[in-house]
Design a protein around this motif. Structure first.
Motif, PDB file in Angstrom:
ATOM      1  N   SER A   8      39.725 -11.888  70.652  1.00  0.00           N
ATOM      2  CA  SER A   8      38.394 -12.080  71.216  1.00  0.00           C
ATOM      3  C   SER A   8      37.411 -11.413  70.275  1.00  0.00           C
ATOM      4  O   SER A   8      37.466 -10.188  70.065  1.00  0.00           O
ATOM      5  CB  SER A   8      38.314 -11.471  72.619  1.00  0.00           C
ATOM      6  OG  SER A   8      37.023 -11.659  73.163  1.00  0.00           O
ATOM      7  N   VAL A   9      36.504 -12.186  69.691  1.00  0.00           N
ATOM      8  CA  VAL A   9      35.714 -11.678  68.572  1.00  0.00           C
ATOM      9  C   VAL A   9      34.232 -12.018  68.738  1.00  0.00           C
ATOM     10  O   VAL A   9      33.850 -12.942  69.458  1.00  0.00           O
ATOM     11  CB  VAL A   9      36.217 -12.257  67.233  1.00  0.00           C
ATOM     12  CG1 VAL A   9      37.676 -11.905  66.997  1.00  0.00           C
ATOM     13  CG2 VAL A   9      36.025 -13.769  67.182  1.00  0.00           C
ATOM     14  N   GLY A  10      33.396 -11.244  68.027  1.00  0.00           N
ATOM     15  CA  GLY A  10      32.001 -11.599  67.852  1.00  0.00           C
ATOM     16  C   GLY A  10      31.115 -11.320  69.043  1.00  0.00           C
ATOM     17  O   GLY A  10      31.497 -10.681  70.026  1.00  0.00           O
ATOM     18  N   GLY A  34      34.262 -13.824  64.077  1.00  0.00           N
ATOM     19  CA  GLY A  34      34.116 -12.384  63.887  1.00  0.00           C
ATOM     20  C   GLY A  34      35.496 -11.752  63.781  1.00  0.00           C
ATOM     21  O   GLY A  34      36.508 -12.443  63.658  1.00  0.00           O
ATOM     22  N   GLY A  35      35.514 -10.414  63.805  1.00  0.00           N
ATOM     23  CA  GLY A  35      36.786  -9.698  63.817  1.00  0.00           C
ATOM     24  C   GLY A  35      37.594  -9.792  62.544  1.00  0.00           C
ATOM     25  O   GLY A  35      38.824  -9.672  62.586  1.00  0.00           O
ATOM     26  N   TYR A  36      36.926  -9.963  61.414  1.00  0.00           N
ATOM     27  CA  TYR A  36      37.656 -10.188  60.167  1.00  0.00           C
ATOM     28  C   TYR A  36      38.652  -9.078  59.875  1.00  0.00           C
ATOM     29  O   TYR A  36      39.815  -9.351  59.552  1.00  0.00           O
ATOM     30  CB  TYR A  36      36.673 -10.332  59.004  1.00  0.00           C
ATOM     31  CG  TYR A  36      37.344 -10.337  57.650  1.00  0.00           C
ATOM     32  CD1 TYR A  36      38.114 -11.428  57.242  1.00  0.00           C
ATOM     33  CD2 TYR A  36      37.227  -9.251  56.791  1.00  0.00           C
ATOM     34  CE1 TYR A  36      38.748 -11.446  55.999  1.00  0.00           C
ATOM     35  CE2 TYR A  36      37.848  -9.241  55.550  1.00  0.00           C
ATOM     36  CZ  TYR A  36      38.611 -10.335  55.166  1.00  0.00           C
ATOM     37  OH  TYR A  36      39.235 -10.344  53.931  1.00  0.00           O
ATOM     38  N   GLN A  37      38.233  -7.816  59.994  1.00  0.00           N
ATOM     39  CA  GLN A  37      39.118  -6.719  59.600  1.00  0.00           C
ATOM     40  C   GLN A  37      40.365  -6.640  60.482  1.00  0.00           C
ATOM     41  O   GLN A  37      41.467  -6.426  59.985  1.00  0.00           O
ATOM     42  CB  GLN A  37      38.354  -5.394  59.623  1.00  0.00           C
ATOM     43  CG  GLN A  37      37.337  -5.261  58.499  1.00  0.00           C
ATOM     44  CD  GLN A  37      37.969  -5.311  57.113  1.00  0.00           C
ATOM     45  OE1 GLN A  37      39.144  -4.960  56.931  1.00  0.00           O
ATOM     46  NE2 GLN A  37      37.205  -5.735  56.123  1.00  0.00           N
ATOM     47  N   HIS A  62      31.503 -19.264  66.145  1.00  0.00           N
ATOM     48  CA  HIS A  62      32.835 -19.727  65.736  1.00  0.00           C
ATOM     49  C   HIS A  62      33.036 -19.644  64.218  1.00  0.00           C
ATOM     50  O   HIS A  62      34.129 -19.952  63.740  1.00  0.00           O
ATOM     51  CB  HIS A  62      33.062 -21.160  66.215  1.00  0.00           C
ATOM     52  CG  HIS A  62      33.157 -21.276  67.705  1.00  0.00           C
ATOM     53  ND1 HIS A  62      34.337 -21.547  68.365  1.00  0.00           N
ATOM     54  CD2 HIS A  62      32.226 -21.125  68.676  1.00  0.00           C
ATOM     55  CE1 HIS A  62      34.108 -21.568  69.676  1.00  0.00           C
ATOM     56  NE2 HIS A  62      32.833 -21.307  69.877  1.00  0.00           N
ATOM     57  N   ILE A  63      31.990 -19.217  63.494  1.00  0.00           N
ATOM     58  CA  ILE A  63      32.087 -19.221  62.029  1.00  0.00           C
ATOM     59  C   ILE A  63      31.625 -17.926  61.369  1.00  0.00           C
ATOM     60  O   ILE A  63      31.591 -17.848  60.129  1.00  0.00           O
ATOM     61  CB  ILE A  63      31.288 -20.401  61.423  1.00  0.00           C
ATOM     62  CG1 ILE A  63      29.789 -20.247  61.692  1.00  0.00           C
ATOM     63  CG2 ILE A  63      31.800 -21.735  61.960  1.00  0.00           C
ATOM     64  CD1 ILE A  63      28.920 -21.270  60.942  1.00  0.00           C
ATOM     65  N   LEU A  64      31.291 -16.884  62.132  1.00  0.00           N
ATOM     66  CA  LEU A  64      30.695 -15.686  61.536  1.00  0.00           C
ATOM     67  C   LEU A  64      31.571 -15.057  60.449  1.00  0.00           C
ATOM     68  O   LEU A  64      31.066 -14.570  59.443  1.00  0.00           O
ATOM     69  CB  LEU A  64      30.394 -14.654  62.620  1.00  0.00           C
ATOM     70  CG  LEU A  64      29.049 -14.782  63.332  1.00  0.00           C
ATOM     71  CD1 LEU A  64      28.961 -13.781  64.474  1.00  0.00           C
ATOM     72  CD2 LEU A  64      27.903 -14.565  62.356  1.00  0.00           C
ATOM     73  N   ALA A  65      32.878 -15.052  60.646  1.00  0.00           N
ATOM     74  CA  ALA A  65      33.774 -14.439  59.661  1.00  0.00           C
ATOM     75  C   ALA A  65      34.288 -15.445  58.639  1.00  0.00           C
ATOM     76  O   ALA A  65      35.104 -15.093  57.784  1.00  0.00           O
ATOM     77  CB  ALA A  65      34.945 -13.758  60.366  1.00  0.00           C
TER      78      ALA A  65
END
Length: 208
Positions: A8-10, A34-37, A62-65
């Motif tokens: 669950s990200v961003g 999100g949540g790349y790391q 849906h595309i931030l990372a």
């Protein structure tokens, strides 16, 4: 058998899915909002690298990372009608006060109907417009269905953004997804998982 890990990200708690399989040396990422790391750490623990990013649509959450995974060498798949959102047009980032997103170019433009293969994993691309013009769902091995913001647990995606259409969305859900043979575990873009059999009986879209 594929292993599906959900994150669950961003800003909007988007569901990002990371899919690995013993037959495939890389990893498939769906909707990295999100949540790349933490995703990268998970992949490193498994000794994998993201090699393909499948996008259900082009909204910012849906595309931030996405630029991070592109920098790592992943190839990007998106429907041709949503590809412009990767270049800061109509991806809704400005609507919540975010600065322009880093522009990304897709490696593979989809139309719907394609079959994508990664090792023994087979993803069938299903064009499901309504939330956006180029929304797609990915049917993995006829067992798992990634629906983005088209189909949720007992409800459905918004249609009041640019390119949205309630008529198209209802058609995508009722006449396309519900018409698939058999059942699927449904992995939506937000909130909990469900199944096609559950949604064929109880989804709110049936009453539109």
């Amino acid at each position: 058998m594929p292993e599906i890990k959900a994150f669950s990200v961003g800003y909007l708690q988007t569901n990002c899915y990371v899919i690995t399989d013993p037959s495939y040396g890389g990893a498939v990422v769906i909707d990295p909002g999100g949540g790349y790391q933490k995703i990268k750490s998970y992949l490193e623990e498994k000794g994998r690298k993201a090699t393909a990013v499948l996008l259900t649509h082009g909204h910012f959450d849906h595309i931030l990372a996405l630029p991070n995974f592109v920098a790592d060498g992943a190839e990007v798949y998106i429907h041709e009608l949503d590809e412009k959102m990767l270049r800061n047009e109509w991806n809704l980032a400005a609507e919540i006060g975010l600065p322009p997103l880093k522009e990304v170019r897709a490696d593979h433009l989809l139309n719907g109907g394609e079959t994508l293969r990664f090792g023994n994993m087979t993803f069938k691309v299903i064009h499901t417009p309504g939330h956006t013009q180029g929304g797609v769902s990915y049917d993995l091995d006829s067992e798992y269905l990634f629906t983005g913001d088209t189909l949720f647990y007992r409800t459905y995606g918004r249609t009041d953004f640019y390119g949205g259409s309630v008529t198209e969305l209802k058609n995508s859900v009722v006449n396309v997804l519900f018409a698939l043979d058999g059942d699927r575990i449904v992995y939506p873009g937000h909130n909990e998982n469900t199944t096609l059999s559950e949604e064929r009986k109880n989804n709110e879209i049936l009453y539109l």
